[in-house]
Design a protein around this motif. Sequence first.
Motif, PDB file in Angstrom:
ATOM      1  N   PHE A  98     -87.427 -31.780 124.013  1.00  0.00           N
ATOM      2  CA  PHE A  98     -87.178 -33.020 123.278  1.00  0.00           C
ATOM      3  C   PHE A  98     -86.126 -32.810 122.192  1.00  0.00           C
ATOM      4  CE2 PHE A  98     -91.396 -33.258 125.096  1.00  0.00           C
ATOM      5  CZ  PHE A  98     -91.443 -34.543 125.619  1.00  0.00           C
ATOM      6  N   ILE A  99     -86.159 -31.631 121.555  1.00  0.00           N
ATOM      7  CA  ILE A  99     -85.128 -31.303 120.566  1.00  0.00           C
ATOM      8  C   ILE A  99     -83.762 -31.260 121.251  1.00  0.00           C
ATOM      9  CG2 ILE A  99     -84.274 -29.536 118.981  1.00  0.00           C
ATOM     10  CD1 ILE A  99     -86.743 -30.848 117.903  1.00  0.00           C
ATOM     11  N   CYS A 100     -83.725 -30.665 122.441  1.00  0.00           N
ATOM     12  CA  CYS A 100     -82.477 -30.574 123.208  1.00  0.00           C
ATOM     13  C   CYS A 100     -81.879 -31.952 123.449  1.00  0.00           C
ATOM     14  CB  CYS A 100     -82.730 -29.868 124.532  1.00  0.00           C
ATOM     15  SG  CYS A 100     -81.367 -29.977 125.718  1.00  0.00           S
ATOM     16  N   GLU A 101     -82.694 -32.898 123.888  1.00  0.00           N
ATOM     17  CA  GLU A 101     -82.188 -34.235 124.180  1.00  0.00           C
ATOM     18  C   GLU A 101     -81.748 -34.958 122.915  1.00  0.00           C
ATOM     19  OE1 GLU A 101     -81.887 -35.715 127.714  1.00  0.00           O
ATOM     20  OE2 GLU A 101     -81.493 -33.614 127.241  1.00  0.00           O
ATOM     21  N   ALA A 102     -82.451 -34.714 121.794  1.00  0.00           N
ATOM     22  CA  ALA A 102     -82.031 -35.313 120.526  1.00  0.00           C
ATOM     23  C   ALA A 102     -80.665 -34.776 120.110  1.00  0.00           C
ATOM     24  CB  ALA A 102     -83.067 -35.034 119.440  1.00  0.00           C
ATOM     25  N   LEU A 103     -80.481 -33.458 120.242  1.00  0.00           N
ATOM     26  CA  LEU A 103     -79.198 -32.848 119.895  1.00  0.00           C
ATOM     27  C   LEU A 103     -78.087 -33.313 120.834  1.00  0.00           C
ATOM     28  CD1 LEU A 103     -80.295 -29.169 119.113  1.00  0.00           C
ATOM     29  CD2 LEU A 103     -79.626 -30.943 117.482  1.00  0.00           C
ATOM     30  N   ARG A 104     -78.407 -33.405 122.119  1.00  0.00           N
ATOM     31  CA  ARG A 104     -77.394 -33.845 123.084  1.00  0.00           C
ATOM     32  C   ARG A 104     -76.964 -35.283 122.797  1.00  0.00           C
ATOM     33  NH1 ARG A 104     -76.891 -35.924 128.461  1.00  0.00           N
ATOM     34  NH2 ARG A 104     -79.111 -36.483 128.470  1.00  0.00           N
ATOM     35  N   SER A 105     -77.916 -36.115 122.405  1.00  0.00           N
ATOM     36  CA  SER A 105     -77.570 -37.492 122.051  1.00  0.00           C
ATOM     37  C   SER A 105     -76.640 -37.521 120.843  1.00  0.00           C
ATOM     38  CB  SER A 105     -78.843 -38.293 121.750  1.00  0.00           C
ATOM     39  OG  SER A 105     -79.664 -38.379 122.890  1.00  0.00           O
ATOM     40  N   GLY A 106     -76.931 -36.623 119.879  1.00  0.00           N
ATOM     41  CA  GLY A 106     -76.058 -36.543 118.711  1.00  0.00           C
ATOM     42  C   GLY A 106     -74.672 -36.050 119.073  1.00  0.00           C
ATOM     43  N   ILE A 107     -74.606 -35.073 119.975  1.00  0.00           N
ATOM     44  CA  ILE A 107     -73.310 -34.552 120.420  1.00  0.00           C
ATOM     45  C   ILE A 107     -72.503 -35.656 121.102  1.00  0.00           C
ATOM     46  CG2 ILE A 107     -72.226 -32.989 122.089  1.00  0.00           C
ATOM     47  CD1 ILE A 107     -74.484 -30.986 121.474  1.00  0.00           C
ATOM     48  N   ASN A 108     -73.176 -36.512 121.854  1.00  0.00           N
ATOM     49  CA  ASN A 108     -72.481 -37.585 122.567  1.00  0.00           C
ATOM     50  C   ASN A 108     -71.939 -38.665 121.633  1.00  0.00           C
ATOM     51  OD1 ASN A 108     -72.877 -36.418 125.093  1.00  0.00           O
ATOM     52  ND2 ASN A 108     -74.807 -37.492 125.450  1.00  0.00           N
ATOM     53  N   THR A 109     -72.435 -38.700 120.384  1.00  0.00           N
ATOM     54  CA  THR A 109     -71.920 -39.687 119.423  1.00  0.00           C
ATOM     55  C   THR A 109     -70.582 -39.259 118.819  1.00  0.00           C
ATOM     56  OG1 THR A 109     -73.082 -38.716 117.516  1.00  0.00           O
ATOM     57  CG2 THR A 109     -74.263 -40.383 118.813  1.00  0.00           C
ATOM     58  N   VAL A 110     -70.260 -37.966 118.958  1.00  0.00           N
ATOM     59  CA  VAL A 110     -68.983 -37.467 118.418  1.00  0.00           C
ATOM     60  C   VAL A 110     -67.862 -37.868 119.373  1.00  0.00           C
ATOM     61  CG1 VAL A 110     -67.691 -35.411 117.714  1.00  0.00           C
ATOM     62  CG2 VAL A 110     -70.174 -35.534 117.324  1.00  0.00           C
ATOM     63  N   PRO A 111     -66.812 -38.520 118.895  1.00  0.00           N
ATOM     64  CA  PRO A 111     -65.704 -38.946 119.775  1.00  0.00           C
ATOM     65  C   PRO A 111     -65.122 -37.779 120.563  1.00  0.00           C
ATOM     66  CG  PRO A 111     -65.483 -39.929 117.592  1.00  0.00           C
ATOM     67  CD  PRO A 111     -66.606 -38.939 117.499  1.00  0.00           C
ATOM     68  N   LYS A 112     -64.836 -38.015 121.824  1.00  0.00           N
ATOM     69  CA  LYS A 112     -64.294 -36.954 122.670  1.00  0.00           C
ATOM     70  C   LYS A 112     -62.964 -36.416 122.150  1.00  0.00           C
ATOM     71  CE  LYS A 112     -66.498 -38.470 126.979  1.00  0.00           C
ATOM     72  NZ  LYS A 112     -66.279 -38.914 128.379  1.00  0.00           N
ATOM     73  N   GLY A 113     -62.242 -37.261 121.450  1.00  0.00           N
ATOM     74  CA  GLY A 113     -60.961 -36.832 120.909  1.00  0.00           C
ATOM     75  C   GLY A 113     -61.081 -35.670 119.944  1.00  0.00           C
ATOM     76  N   GLN A 114     -62.239 -35.564 119.279  1.00  0.00           N
ATOM     77  CA  GLN A 114     -62.462 -34.456 118.351  1.00  0.00           C
ATOM     78  C   GLN A 114     -62.436 -33.132 119.104  1.00  0.00           C
ATOM     79  OE1 GLN A 114     -63.326 -34.620 114.939  1.00  0.00           O
ATOM     80  NE2 GLN A 114     -63.251 -36.836 114.734  1.00  0.00           N
ATOM     81  N   VAL A 132     -66.835 -27.979 115.059  1.00  0.00           N
ATOM     82  CA  VAL A 132     -66.334 -29.354 115.072  1.00  0.00           C
ATOM     83  C   VAL A 132     -67.420 -30.359 115.465  1.00  0.00           C
ATOM     84  CG1 VAL A 132     -64.648 -30.943 116.082  1.00  0.00           C
ATOM     85  CG2 VAL A 132     -63.997 -28.566 115.607  1.00  0.00           C
ATOM     86  N   VAL A 133     -68.066 -30.114 116.604  1.00  0.00           N
ATOM     87  CA  VAL A 133     -68.984 -31.112 117.165  1.00  0.00           C
ATOM     88  C   VAL A 133     -70.345 -31.110 116.466  1.00  0.00           C
ATOM     89  CG1 VAL A 133     -70.167 -31.879 119.248  1.00  0.00           C
ATOM     90  CG2 VAL A 133     -67.821 -31.008 119.396  1.00  0.00           C
ATOM     91  N   LEU A 134     -70.997 -29.950 116.409  1.00  0.00           N
ATOM     92  CA  LEU A 134     -72.358 -29.904 115.867  1.00  0.00           C
ATOM     93  C   LEU A 134     -72.459 -30.339 114.407  1.00  0.00           C
ATOM     94  CD1 LEU A 134     -73.956 -26.746 117.538  1.00  0.00           C
ATOM     95  CD2 LEU A 134     -74.481 -29.156 117.939  1.00  0.00           C
ATOM     96  N   PRO A 135     -71.519 -29.938 113.524  1.00  0.00           N
ATOM     97  CA  PRO A 135     -71.637 -30.417 112.139  1.00  0.00           C
ATOM     98  C   PRO A 135     -71.658 -31.933 112.026  1.00  0.00           C
ATOM     99  CG  PRO A 135     -70.100 -28.587 112.246  1.00  0.00           C
ATOM    100  CD  PRO A 135     -70.426 -28.954 113.673  1.00  0.00           C
ATOM    101  N   GLN A 136     -70.907 -32.619 112.922  1.00  0.00           N
ATOM    102  CA  GLN A 136     -70.923 -34.084 112.908  1.00  0.00           C
ATOM    103  C   GLN A 136     -72.176 -34.639 113.591  1.00  0.00           C
ATOM    104  OE1 GLN A 136     -66.909 -35.960 113.681  1.00  0.00           O
ATOM    105  NE2 GLN A 136     -66.401 -33.864 114.300  1.00  0.00           N
ATOM    106  N   ALA A 137     -72.591 -33.992 114.676  1.00  0.00           N
ATOM    107  CA  ALA A 137     -73.775 -34.450 115.398  1.00  0.00           C
ATOM    108  C   ALA A 137     -75.041 -34.264 114.565  1.00  0.00           C
ATOM    109  CB  ALA A 137     -73.903 -33.687 116.712  1.00  0.00           C
ATOM    110  N   PHE A 138     -75.070 -33.203 113.759  1.00  0.00           N
ATOM    111  CA  PHE A 138     -76.246 -32.879 112.951  1.00  0.00           C
ATOM    112  C   PHE A 138     -76.678 -34.058 112.084  1.00  0.00           C
ATOM    113  CE2 PHE A 138     -77.601 -31.507 108.677  1.00  0.00           C
ATOM    114  CZ  PHE A 138     -78.830 -30.947 108.978  1.00  0.00           C
ATOM    115  N   ARG A 139     -75.702 -34.772 111.553  1.00  0.00           N
ATOM    116  CA  ARG A 139     -76.016 -35.865 110.629  1.00  0.00           C
ATOM    117  C   ARG A 139     -76.791 -36.994 111.302  1.00  0.00           C
ATOM    118  NH1 ARG A 139     -70.679 -37.844 108.080  1.00  0.00           N
ATOM    119  NH2 ARG A 139     -72.136 -38.887 106.668  1.00  0.00           N
ATOM    120  N   SER A 140     -76.540 -37.206 112.589  1.00  0.00           N
ATOM    121  CA  SER A 140     -77.178 -38.323 113.288  1.00  0.00           C
ATOM    122  C   SER A 140     -78.502 -37.950 113.961  1.00  0.00           C
ATOM    123  CB  SER A 140     -76.220 -38.905 114.333  1.00  0.00           C
ATOM    124  OG  SER A 140     -75.938 -37.947 115.336  1.00  0.00           O
ATOM    125  N   VAL A 141     -78.809 -36.647 114.048  1.00  0.00           N
ATOM    126  CA  VAL A 141     -80.022 -36.238 114.770  1.00  0.00           C
ATOM    127  C   VAL A 141     -81.157 -35.843 113.834  1.00  0.00           C
ATOM    128  CG1 VAL A 141     -78.652 -35.444 116.729  1.00  0.00           C
ATOM    129  CG2 VAL A 141     -79.341 -33.801 114.982  1.00  0.00           C
TER     130      VAL A 141
END
Length: 214
Positions: A98-114, A132-141
């Motif tokens: 469940f943690i994995c899916e929460a993190l993956r959802s957060g990763i998907n919120t980061v624009p692909k351009g990043q 680049v990706v995880l520091p931004q995803a962390f905030r949303s998860v």
Amino acid sequence: MNVLTDNFSTYGKGFLGTVELTVYASLLALVLGFVMASFRVAPVGSFRVFGTVWVTVLRNTPLTLLFFAVLLGLPRFGLVLPFKVFAILALGCYTSAFICEALRSGINTVPKGQGEAARSLGMSFGQTLNNVVLPQAFRSVIPPVGSNLIALAKNSAIAGAFSVTELLGTYKTLNELGYSIIWTFVWIALGYLIITLTISAVFNFMEKRWGVAR
């Protein structure tokens, strides 16, 4: 009140047992969840398949069945450990899906351009993910991860059925001693409330400090 005061040491052992299970299983779940989330977004197909199978199997397996599989199955392969360690493995692995899916959802919120910009600068997949990706995803998860760890704390009650000292299991001892079952469960519920509110307070602080502004 005498149910608590007369059996404070019993409640204390159960409470500390639940706290210990929650802390260690949470650490395991966070580490495995991070690894599996990395696998699920990795450019290597075999990693993605492994991460997908891990999440699919564990999310669709009843936790009680997983306890049986770990506590009764692993010793058949020569892995003999204390029941508490087996309980931590079962809880941690189960929650990691469940943690994995929460993190993956957060990763998907980061624009692909990043990620594309990072790769154009010569950064590897690991560097792009970690810097680049995880520091931004962390905030949303933060909220969903906190909810999963609260669920883990409550799920730890299953461990009592497998001879692991935890809070819910104290009712058996007190029931045999003739104490009121209602007040026994009232104090048990209060113990779980303390644990879950503490986790909630920690993640509320993290969300206010680092969460995405709404």
